[in-house]
Each structure stands twice: as C-alpha cells, then as structure tokens.
Design a protein around this motif. Structure first.
Motif, mmCIF file in Angstrom:
data_model
loop_
_atom_site.group_PDB
_atom_site.id
_atom_site.type_symbol
_atom_site.label_atom_id
_atom_site.label_comp_id
_atom_site.label_asym_id
_atom_site.label_seq_id
_atom_site.Cartn_x
_atom_site.Cartn_y
_atom_site.Cartn_z
ATOM 1 N N ALA A 119 28.512 86.152 83.597
ATOM 2 C CA ALA A 119 27.236 86.878 83.654
ATOM 3 C C ALA A 119 27.037 87.520 85.024
ATOM 4 O O ALA A 119 26.570 88.663 85.121
ATOM 5 C CB ALA A 119 26.083 85.921 83.333
ATOM 6 N N PHE A 120 27.390 86.806 86.097
ATOM 7 C CA PHE A 120 27.266 87.367 87.439
ATOM 8 C C PHE A 120 28.207 88.558 87.624
ATOM 9 O O PHE A 120 27.863 89.552 88.265
ATOM 10 C CB PHE A 120 27.570 86.291 88.486
ATOM 11 C CG PHE A 120 27.507 86.786 89.905
ATOM 12 C CD1 PHE A 120 26.295 87.119 90.484
ATOM 13 C CD2 PHE A 120 28.663 86.925 90.653
ATOM 14 C CE1 PHE A 120 26.226 87.574 91.795
ATOM 15 C CE2 PHE A 120 28.619 87.382 91.954
ATOM 16 C CZ PHE A 120 27.396 87.706 92.536
ATOM 17 N N SER A 121 29.384 88.463 87.050
ATOM 18 C CA SER A 121 30.350 89.556 87.127
ATOM 19 C C SER A 121 29.802 90.817 86.467
ATOM 20 O O SER A 121 29.952 91.932 86.994
ATOM 21 C CB SER A 121 31.657 89.137 86.458
ATOM 22 O OG SER A 121 32.563 90.200 86.406
ATOM 23 N N ILE A 122 29.145 90.658 85.319
ATOM 24 C CA ILE A 122 28.549 91.813 84.645
ATOM 25 C C ILE A 122 27.427 92.400 85.492
ATOM 26 O O ILE A 122 27.247 93.624 85.543
ATOM 27 C CB ILE A 122 28.043 91.399 83.245
ATOM 28 C CG1 ILE A 122 29.239 91.060 82.342
ATOM 29 C CG2 ILE A 122 27.204 92.505 82.614
ATOM 30 C CD1 ILE A 122 28.854 90.539 80.982
ATOM 31 N N ALA A 175 42.687 88.551 83.001
ATOM 32 C CA ALA A 175 41.362 87.944 82.875
ATOM 33 C C ALA A 175 40.681 87.758 84.233
ATOM 34 O O ALA A 175 39.534 88.190 84.410
ATOM 35 C CB ALA A 175 41.452 86.611 82.118
ATOM 36 N N PRO A 176 41.327 87.139 85.229
ATOM 37 C CA PRO A 176 40.656 87.047 86.538
ATOM 38 C C PRO A 176 40.448 88.396 87.200
ATOM 39 O O PRO A 176 39.501 88.576 87.969
ATOM 40 C CB PRO A 176 41.598 86.156 87.365
ATOM 41 C CG PRO A 176 42.904 86.228 86.682
ATOM 42 C CD PRO A 176 42.603 86.397 85.232
ATOM 43 N N SER A 177 41.325 89.361 86.898
ATOM 44 C CA SER A 177 41.141 90.700 87.466
ATOM 45 C C SER A 177 39.873 91.345 86.930
ATOM 46 O O SER A 177 39.100 91.951 87.687
ATOM 47 C CB SER A 177 42.355 91.579 87.143
ATOM 48 O OG SER A 177 43.527 91.068 87.735
ATOM 49 N N LEU A 178 39.632 91.210 85.618
ATOM 50 C CA LEU A 178 38.481 91.852 84.997
ATOM 51 C C LEU A 178 37.184 91.104 85.269
ATOM 52 O O LEU A 178 36.113 91.706 85.367
ATOM 53 C CB LEU A 178 38.703 91.967 83.486
ATOM 54 C CG LEU A 178 39.816 92.929 83.043
ATOM 55 C CD1 LEU A 178 40.076 92.798 81.549
ATOM 56 C CD2 LEU A 178 39.458 94.354 83.395
ATOM 57 N N ILE A 179 37.253 89.775 85.384
ATOM 58 C CA ILE A 179 36.039 88.990 85.583
ATOM 59 C C ILE A 179 35.673 88.871 87.061
ATOM 60 O O ILE A 179 34.508 89.037 87.438
ATOM 61 C CB ILE A 179 36.198 87.579 84.975
ATOM 62 C CG1 ILE A 179 36.329 87.655 83.456
ATOM 63 C CG2 ILE A 179 35.007 86.698 85.333
ATOM 64 C CD1 ILE A 179 36.495 86.310 82.791
ATOM 65 N N GLY A 234 34.031 92.388 91.934
ATOM 66 C CA GLY A 234 33.681 92.062 93.312
ATOM 67 C C GLY A 234 34.095 93.157 94.287
ATOM 68 O O GLY A 234 33.321 93.534 95.179
ATOM 69 N N ILE A 235 35.307 93.669 94.105
ATOM 70 C CA ILE A 235 35.785 94.723 95.009
ATOM 71 C C ILE A 235 35.027 96.021 94.776
ATOM 72 O O ILE A 235 34.658 96.716 95.736
ATOM 73 C CB ILE A 235 37.303 94.923 94.814
ATOM 74 C CG1 ILE A 235 38.062 93.676 95.274
ATOM 75 C CG2 ILE A 235 37.791 96.147 95.580
ATOM 76 C CD1 ILE A 235 39.555 93.770 95.073
ATOM 77 N N PHE A 236 34.791 96.382 93.527
ATOM 78 C CA PHE A 236 34.039 97.611 93.234
ATOM 79 C C PHE A 236 32.660 97.560 93.878
ATOM 80 O O PHE A 236 32.194 98.534 94.473
ATOM 81 C CB PHE A 236 33.899 97.792 91.720
ATOM 82 C CG PHE A 236 35.172 98.194 91.029
ATOM 83 C CD1 PHE A 236 36.304 98.533 91.755
ATOM 84 C CD2 PHE A 236 35.246 98.239 89.646
ATOM 85 C CE1 PHE A 236 37.483 98.899 91.116
ATOM 86 C CE2 PHE A 236 36.414 98.609 89.004
ATOM 87 C CZ PHE A 236 37.534 98.927 89.738
ATOM 88 N N TYR A 237 31.991 96.406 93.739
ATOM 89 C CA TYR A 237 30.649 96.269 94.308
ATOM 90 C C TYR A 237 30.695 96.444 95.825
ATOM 91 O O TYR A 237 29.863 97.151 96.408
ATOM 92 C CB TYR A 237 30.084 94.899 93.947
ATOM 93 C CG TYR A 237 28.656 94.678 94.390
ATOM 94 C CD1 TYR A 237 27.603 95.039 93.569
ATOM 95 C CD2 TYR A 237 28.370 94.101 95.630
ATOM 96 C CE1 TYR A 237 26.286 94.823 93.972
ATOM 97 C CE2 TYR A 237 27.070 93.891 96.036
ATOM 98 C CZ TYR A 237 26.033 94.256 95.200
ATOM 99 O OH TYR A 237 24.739 94.060 95.600
ATOM 100 N N ALA A 297 29.958 88.933 96.827
ATOM 101 C CA ALA A 297 30.919 89.725 96.066
ATOM 102 C C ALA A 297 32.340 89.534 96.601
ATOM 103 O O ALA A 297 33.303 89.425 95.825
ATOM 104 C CB ALA A 297 30.527 91.202 96.114
ATOM 105 N N ILE A 298 32.480 89.477 97.925
ATOM 106 C CA ILE A 298 33.804 89.256 98.521
ATOM 107 C C ILE A 298 34.333 87.872 98.157
ATOM 108 O O ILE A 298 35.510 87.705 97.801
ATOM 109 C CB ILE A 298 33.724 89.427 100.050
ATOM 110 C CG1 ILE A 298 33.403 90.887 100.408
ATOM 111 C CG2 ILE A 298 35.031 89.001 100.717
ATOM 112 C CD1 ILE A 298 33.136 91.116 101.878
ATOM 113 N N MET A 299 33.469 86.865 98.241
ATOM 114 C CA MET A 299 33.883 85.507 97.862
ATOM 115 C C MET A 299 34.229 85.439 96.378
ATOM 116 O O MET A 299 35.155 84.714 95.977
ATOM 117 C CB MET A 299 32.760 84.521 98.197
ATOM 118 C CG MET A 299 32.488 84.363 99.677
ATOM 119 S SD MET A 299 31.078 83.272 100.012
ATOM 120 C CE MET A 299 31.665 81.743 99.277
#
Length: 479
Positions: free
Chosen positions: A101-104, A415-419, A424-427, A446-448
């Motif tokens: 949810a945080f990723s979204i 899966a970890p790349s998309l979630i 995090g990097i885009f943000y 976001a970095i963490m």
C-alpha cells in the motif's frame, strides 16, 4: 466532477458539475501540474496517455485491482504457512500488505507531480530512455511469468476436471484431456477475446465474477477443514475445531505457531509475488471516473485489505486441514473424486483464466510505450501484440517442463523491483527538491524503501542459487 480534455493535454472541470470536494481535488491536481510540469516537455506524453475520459466506477476499479492482486500464489500460501508457522506467517503477510500500500502511495504521488499515469513514462521522467526501457522490461518479464503460472494451473487442473465430469473410464490418450491442447483452446476461445478489449475498465465485470469464484474457493476450504479428518489422526479426533494442540502422537497434526524450515526462505518471495499489482495501478487510475490520488489510494487500500483477508483465511484453514502434509499447491491436497472440490477446481480455473487478460494489458501498454510511443491507437497493432503475447506464454507452458525455479527468480527480482525499488527511486527523483529536500523525511523513507528492495532481492537470489548448488528442491508459488 466530470473531466474535460483540453488541447494542452490537461483536464479541466466541466462547468456546472463541480462539488466542493471535487473543487479541492481539482485545485490540488492543477497546482501540482502547473508548478512542476513543463508545458513543452510532457504535454505530448500526457495527451497520448489520457486521450479519453475515464468512465470506470469506483467499484469496478476495486474489482480490477483486486483481480490483478489475486493470483495463483493463493494456492501456495498454506504451504508457506506450514514452513513458517501461523504467527510468523501473519506478521510477514501484514508486513507485505502494508509495504504494498505504501508503494502505491509513492507511485501515485510521483504520477501526480508530473501528470503522468504510465509506469514506463515515470521511468522516462526519472532516468530518461534507460529508465523507460528498464521499467517496461521488468513489467513484461513479471507479467509474462504471472500469465504462465495461470495457464499452468489450467494445464494441470482442467484435465482432472474434465475426467471428473465425464467419468473415470476415459482413455488417457484422448485429446480433450491433454493439457497442452486445452491451454491453446482456452487461450483462443476465452482469453483472446477479452484481451482484445480496448480499455481495461471493460473487464470489471469479468474481474468481479473471477473474485466470486475465489470467494467460493475460500468458503469451500473453510468448510473442508471442519469435515476433513487430520491426515494421520485416528477416527475419534475428526471433528477437532481448535487444532492448536497435538492430535496424534507423532505431532503430525500439530499446528505450529512459529517454525522455520529450509523452505521458509521462499515465503517472502511468494508473498511479494502475491501482492504485486503495481503495473495495473496506473492504467486503472487512468480509466477511473473522477480520478484523484486520494480516490485511487482508497481503491488500492480496499483491494489490498480484501486480498489480505482472503490470503490469510485460505492459508490458515488450508494449513489447519492438512498441517505438515499440505501440498505445495493446496488443491492437490484434496481428493480428485470429491464433488465439491471438483467444483472448486473449476471455479479456480475460471478465476485464473479471467485474470490473464487483466495481466496482459500492462504488458501491451509497456510494448506500445517502447516501440510505438508516437503512434495513435490502431486495432491491428492492438490485436497483433495480444496474439503474440499469448503465443509466447503458450510456448513457455507447453515446452518448459518445470518453471518452478523460473518463478522463484521472477519473484525474487521483478517483484521487489516493482514493489520496492522502482517506486522508491521514482519518488526520490521525480518529486522536486523545492517541494521535498533530499534530507526530508518522505525522501529518506523512499530511499530506505528502495534499499530494502535491494536487500530483499540479493538475499532471495542468493538463497535460490544456494538451493541450486546444493541440489535441494523447494516449492515456489507463482503470482
């Protein structure tokens, strides 16, 4: 508030149809785009991607996103629980749902800043053309793996359903119980027509029916727990309703609260794969009626919560039915002659079959973004990409005898790349420092978050390689 397309690629409210709440959403959205979106840079991309007014309702969007989350991984959750114990599994499941949810939230915030609702275009904004290519490739690899897992279920379970319906006297050589032929027939007659629809929102009805089938599956799993004798228990212990104690002397029917087995390391990749829906989030957001970040985040939260409940109940009651003897795929633990479970198998087949078109849409969009970014919609191109994708997935399912380890690699990389990693990097890259400095709490989180994804990926890949080197076999579930 209805949205009206303007020449500059933005949306403006239609006069006379604005409510107070819509007005605040509109001001927030306009402020973001006017301040951070250079008009000559992204106007073209915005116009190409949102060249129609979203018409999908809130409820249909929940059906589509829930259907995108739910996948074949639900059949492996009881096995995952048997390798971790009830409490540890619950903690891991909750942890993964919250992170998803945080990723979204990070994705929607990044999309709102630049007015872009395409995963690949976010990659382009963050890192240029290499970022766009990487995002498109990860989406394609992950969703092809998910589609393959769905069709593998069709290949394995549909012959059993046909034999159960027609009788046990059928010769094993008959073509209509040959799995390879059946997946081709299902692909052409069911999946392809649905995949040819122009907009993802149209699949809301099939997604709702698919979820209904999985609810029937869940109800049946719960029912079977109370009428199925523990596999190695004596007959006088059949109706134990609270199996948190020893039922047999050899502890076979003991529910473990916390345990760790060598296969437990596959649990996190399975759970991560089970919650991946991120390629579908932005397309669903695009087609949402009255789209706002808050509205789309609510859709994501409701969908994730619903799937969390389904996942947890399926895992608990599947595990408490078979305990340590539960199979890697839950359906295989039940008798093939049981009429109820025959109906359940058919319902699961319907559910996974109707999910394939939903998963195919983001792959086609990624391909269009890479190969035809400046081309308008064309039915021939739209159709050919769908046919080629289904042909490729059918080839994988037919000619690869065992892709369990491939699913393990996909679950540990895409899966970890998309979630974690990409959101995090885009943000971090897209949200301007004038709004949130690099040392601000949101940017640090976001970095963490992205770093956690890298750690998860390295650990999972290392474990899989270790399994290959030592020759140990483990069960990894698909999406």
């Amino acid at each position: 508030m209805e949205l009206q397309k303007m020449a500059n690629g933005h949306h403006e409210p239609t006069p006379g149809k604005m409510t107070l709440e819509d007005g605040f959403d509109s001001l927030e959205s306009m402020a973001e785009r006017d301040q951070f979106l250079p008009p000559k840079t992204d106007v073209k991309g915005e116009a190409k991607f949102t060249d129609f007014e979203g018409k999908t309702s809130f409820g249909m969007s929940i059906f589509n996103l829930s259907n995108a989350i739910m996948g074949s991984g639900i059949l492996g959750l009881a096995y995952a629980m048997s390798n971790t114990g009830i409490i540890l599994f619950l903690l891991l499941l909750t942890f993964m749902a919250i992170l998803s949810a945080f990723s979204i939230h990070l994705l929607l915030k990044s999309a709102g800043v630049v007015g872009i609702r395409a995963y690949e275009q976010l990659g382009l904004r963050a890192f240029g053309q290499p970022g766009k290519i990487i995002a498109a490739c990860i989406i394609t690899i992950h969703n092809i793996g998910a589609m393959s897992s769905y069709l593998y279920i069709v290949k394995i379970e549909l012959p059993s359903v046909i034999i159960g319906l027609l009788g046990q006297e059928i010769s094993s050589g008959e073509w209509y119980i040959e799995g390879n032929y059946l997946i081709m027939i299902v692909s052409v007659c069911v999946i392809l027509p649905l995949a040819l629809m122009r907009r993802l929102g149209y699949l809301g009805y099939t997604s709702g029916f698919s979820l209904t089938c999985m609810v029937f599956f869940l109800i049946s799993v719960i029912y079977k727990k109370f009428v199925t004798e523990c596999p190695f228990a004596s007959s006088n212990s059949t109706q134990m309703l609270i199996p948190a104690v020893n039922i047999s002397d050899n502890n076979t029917c003991k529910a473990e609260l916390v345990t760790l087995t060598p296969q437990a390391a596959y649990t996190i990749p399975i759970l991560a794969f089970a919650f991946v829906c991120h390629p579908e989030v932005l397309p669903i957001y695009t087609e949402l009626r009255k789209p706002t970040k808050k509205r789309m985040q609510n859709i994501a939260n409701v969908s994730i919560l619903a799937m969390f409940i389904m996942y947890l109940l399926t895992a608990i009651f599947g595990y408490l039915t078979f305990y340590g003897s539960v199979g890697e795929e839950l359906l295989k633990s039940y008798s093939t002659t049981d009429t109820l479970m025959l109906c359940v198998r058919f319902a699961v087949l319907v559910a996974v079959t109707l999910t394939v078109p939903v998963v195919l849409f983001p792959i086609r969009r990624a391909i269009l973004q890479l190969l035809f970014p400046d081309k308008p919609f064309h039915w021939v191109r739209h159709t050919l990409i769908a046919i080629c994708l289904l042909f490729l997935v059918n080839l994988l399912v037919v000619f690869v005898p065992n892709i369990k380890e491939i699913f393990g690699v996909i679950g540990a990389t895409s899966a970890p790349s998309l979630i974690f990693i990409l959101p995090g990097i885009f943000y971090t890259r897209i949200v301007p420092e004038e709004q949130e400095p690099l040392k601000s709490r949101p940017k640090i989180m976001a970095i963490m978050f992205a770093a956690l994804g890298f750690i998860f990926m390295i650990c999972s890949i290392s474990f899989i390689i270790l399994q290959w080197v030592t020759g140990e076999s483990t069960g990894a579930g698909g999406h």
